[in-house]
Every structure is written in C-alpha cells, then in structure tokens.
Design a protein around this motif. Structure first.
Motif, short mmCIF file in Angstrom:
data_model
loop_
_atom_site.label_atom_id
_atom_site.label_comp_id
_atom_site.label_asym_id
_atom_site.label_seq_id
_atom_site.Cartn_x
_atom_site.Cartn_y
_atom_site.Cartn_z
N GLU A 18 0.80 -1.22 0.00
CA GLU A 18 0.00 0.00 0.00
C GLU A 18 0.84 1.28 0.00
N GLU A 19 1.96 1.26 0.67
CA GLU A 19 2.77 2.48 0.77
C GLU A 19 3.46 2.84 -0.55
N LYS A 41 -9.25 4.36 2.49
CA LYS A 41 -8.21 4.91 3.37
C LYS A 41 -7.07 5.50 2.56
N ASN A 43 -2.79 6.20 2.23
CA ASN A 43 -1.48 5.75 2.68
C ASN A 43 -0.70 6.97 3.18
N ARG A 44 0.55 6.77 3.60
CA ARG A 44 1.33 7.88 4.17
C ARG A 44 1.60 9.00 3.18
N ALA A 45 1.59 8.69 1.90
CA ALA A 45 1.84 9.71 0.87
C ALA A 45 0.57 10.48 0.51
N GLY A 46 -0.57 10.07 1.06
CA GLY A 46 -1.82 10.77 0.81
C GLY A 46 -2.62 10.24 -0.36
#
Length: 83
Positions: A18-19, A41, A43-46
């Motif tokens: 996912e990241e 949802k 991920n950390r990168a938006g």
C-alpha cells in the motif's frame, strides 16, 4: 432437514504494498475480472491505495498477473495462485 453450505476458497490472491501505491489505477482498469479498486483509506503519501477483492465486478481472480506487470511502482508484490 440439514442444509449443506459450500464455502468456496479463492483461487488467487494479490499482495499489494500500500505504501508504494500512487493510485494511478493502471491495475484497476487492466484487471479483466474487476478485482481491484481504490481503497477508502489513505497511505502515508496521501494516496488511496488499491485494494484486492476476491470477488470482482466480473468474477473471481484468476491469477493472470496483469496487475503485477502494469504497475509502474511495483506496488503489486506478488500474485499467489492456489491450486
């Protein structure tokens, strides 16, 4: 009377990192069974990463691995075919 219930096991599974996913949707549009979609949802990168569903809009995953080959970011780590 006793009813029997058949539980179907999926034939394949797609592992997604996912990241790494940038939500380009190349895998989504190229999946012949419609087993991939963007997640709700982030991920950390938006980005909304892709998620795998056993039952797609056109059937179940066959393990063809088209999603693996079209992903430019190597976010599809493997396609496991159960047999």
């Amino acid at each position: 009377m006793i009813e029997s219930v058949t539980i179907l096991q999926p034939r394949a599974h797609v592992e997604i990192l996912e990241e790494r996913c940038k939500a380009c949707e190349l895998c989504v549009v190229s999946c012949p069974s419609g087993n991939l979609r963007l997640s709700e949802k982030l991920n950390r990168a938006g980005f909304h990463p892709v998620e795998f569903t056993y039952r797609g809009t056109k059937g179940e995953c066959t393990g063809c691995a088209i999603c693996y080959w079209v992903c430019p970011d190597f976010a599809i780590s493997e396609v496991l075919v159960k047999g």
